[in-house]
Design a protein around this motif. Structure first.
Motif, mmCIF file in Angstrom:
data_model
loop_
_atom_site.group_PDB
_atom_site.id
_atom_site.type_symbol
_atom_site.label_atom_id
_atom_site.label_comp_id
_atom_site.label_asym_id
_atom_site.label_seq_id
_atom_site.Cartn_x
_atom_site.Cartn_y
_atom_site.Cartn_z
ATOM 1 N N MET A 265 38.203 18.633 29.659
ATOM 2 C CA MET A 265 38.731 17.318 29.287
ATOM 3 C C MET A 265 38.039 16.768 28.041
ATOM 4 O O MET A 265 36.859 17.025 27.799
ATOM 5 N N LYS A 266 38.789 15.964 27.312
ATOM 6 C CA LYS A 266 38.234 15.197 26.190
ATOM 7 C C LYS A 266 38.217 13.728 26.610
ATOM 8 O O LYS A 266 39.231 13.189 27.067
ATOM 9 N N GLU B 209 44.228 13.865 21.299
ATOM 10 C CA GLU B 209 44.717 14.245 22.629
ATOM 11 C C GLU B 209 43.652 13.995 23.708
ATOM 12 O O GLU B 209 43.285 14.880 24.486
ATOM 13 N N ASP C 154 42.042 12.897 27.028
ATOM 14 C CA ASP C 154 42.535 12.965 28.409
ATOM 15 C C ASP C 154 42.243 11.697 29.203
ATOM 16 O O ASP C 154 42.961 11.369 30.148
ATOM 17 N N LYS D 221 46.011 7.767 29.116
ATOM 18 C CA LYS D 221 45.305 7.512 30.378
ATOM 19 C C LYS D 221 44.024 6.733 30.092
ATOM 20 O O LYS D 221 43.194 7.169 29.290
#
Length: 416
Positions: free
Chosen positions: A1-2, A62, A64, A88
């Motif tokens: 995840m980023k 992008e 997460d 999100k």
């Protein structure tokens, strides 16, 4: 995840540190970050603070999950903007953030949903406020309605002090509009406790309790600050207190969140007062506390990212956060003169000699040096099997750090 972490204080450094330990996470951006987040594992600072620019950055990279540290972007509606962009984000909507953004809104919410709290009156006219304080029994608490960086609460021992507080807030407008409306509240005598919690809007899961030390001087004297140190767990939060908190505060708050149809997936922080008459709610915050976060995350065994994902997926029912045994102690090292005027730009030395964890709050990197850049400069945090052990470790480390004018309380965690 980023992951994107929004903010620049000690709280955000602690969040970055904890998030970096998650096996789910490959990369963290902190916006704008500070001299501590810059050198944390997996983390890179990005110099952005505008909400729309942050949303644009999150789309481009992008991201997460975005985690919002401070209250101001939440109250300004960062969550709504991110959701409009299908991003999100962990935090309450602008509507829900009013629980912190307006003391009047939050007190009216407490009253409506029978959340146990102090009696209060609301004023938007200084003449009426001055008339009211002539009839008060003292001490009383006078609060700015809006955000005032943790300094908008004034405890007044007599009418003269109350007059001065009303003048400061309503006439002198010392908090840039935040004090033009005020709450005058019954003074509750007792011990304060902070209970950080996570909610998915259907369930609230409380974290381990903590005890903040708000005032600048030893013995809880002097003006309020953003927080001079914290211990966790709070030794005054026994089973009876926690049961009362759950019944009279947590459950009634959750009922209100549901009935008001608030879009609230994030942190809800309960500032409570433990009195001889019972447990009362002082205030809500809609984000992690600072410096409570530094002490509480030190004891968190669970994966913090996993907890936030559970909340976002509405899966908090029956979820238990795991905690390490023992206690933690956090000491704030502040600039001389804080919470009043202070100077910046002094070289910080001795962090390399510290045995435990130092979270950077108001400090920035300049070449290979770390320079003071705020009122609260560093948080020194240690844990131990007992509170006494945690305190000794934290104070041993605090003594090794120096910068011009360094100041810290010597009684954090002393149980009176």
């Amino acid at each position: 995840m980023k992951i994107l972490v929004v903010g620049s204080g000690g709280r955000e450094h602690a969040i970055v540190w904890k998030v970096s330990q998650s096996s789910l996470v490959d990369k963290i951006y902190c916006a704008p970050g500070n001299g501590g987040t810059e050198v944390e594992d997996k983390c890179e600072n990005v110099n952005i603070s505008d909400i729309k620019e942050l949303a644009k950055f999150a789309k481009e990279k992008e991201i997460d999950l975005t985690i919002v540290g401070p209250e101001v972007p939440l109250v300004e509606g960062i969550v709504d903007v991110f959701k409009e962009n299908n991003l999100k984000i962990f935090g309450p909507s602008k509507k829900a953030a009013a629980l912190e953004g307006s003391k009047i809104y939050s007190k009216d919410f407490m009253k409506k949903y029978k959340v146990k709290t102090a009696e209060y009156e609301v004023f938007d006219n200084s003449k009426e406020a001055f008339n009211y304080i002539k009839t008060c029994s003292y001490p009383v608490v006078i609060k700015a309605d809006g955000l005032a960086a943790g300094k908008g609460v004034i405890i007044c021992q007599n009418e003269k002090e109350a007059e001065e507080a009303v003048k400061t807030l309503m006439l002198d407008d010392e908090f840039n509009g935040a004090g033009l409306k005020i709450v005058i509240e019954e003074f509750l005598e007792g011990v304060e406790a902070s209970i950080l919690s996570v909610t998915d809007g259907e369930t609230i899961v409380p974290f381990i309790s903590s005890k903040d030390h708000k005032q600048i001087f030893d013995g809880d004297k002097g003006p309020n600050t953003g927080g001079m140190g914290v211990i966790a767990p709070n030794p005054y939060c026994n089973e009876e207190v926690l049961d009362s908190f759950k019944k009279d505060i947590l459950e009634t708050t959750l009922k209100g969140i549901k009935e008001e149809k608030m879009d609230f997936v994030g942190t809800i922080f309960f500032g409570i007062m433990i009195t001889k008459k019972g447990v009362y709610l002082l205030e809500y915050n809609v984000r992690m506390g600072d410096p409570e976060t530094q002490a509480v995350l030190m004891l968190m065994e669970s994966d913090y990212v996993q907890i936030m994902l559970k909340a976002l997926n509405k899966e908090l029912a029956n979820y238990n956060v795991k905690w390490k045994k023992g206690a933690s102690c956090c000491i704030t090292l502040a600039s001389g003169g804080y919470p009043g005027k202070y100077e910046k730009g002094f070289k910080i030395s001795g962090i390399d000699k510290v045995q435990n964890k130092v979270f950077v709050a108001g400090a920035k990197k300049s070449g290979d040096k770390l320079l003071t850049n705020g009122g609260r400069v560093l948080s020194v945090v240690a844990s131990g099997e007992t509170l006494q052990e945690a305190r000794e470790k934290a104070y041993n480390d605090a003594e090794k750090i120096s910068f011009e004018g360094v100041y810290y309380r010597k009684d954090i965690g002393v149980i009176r």
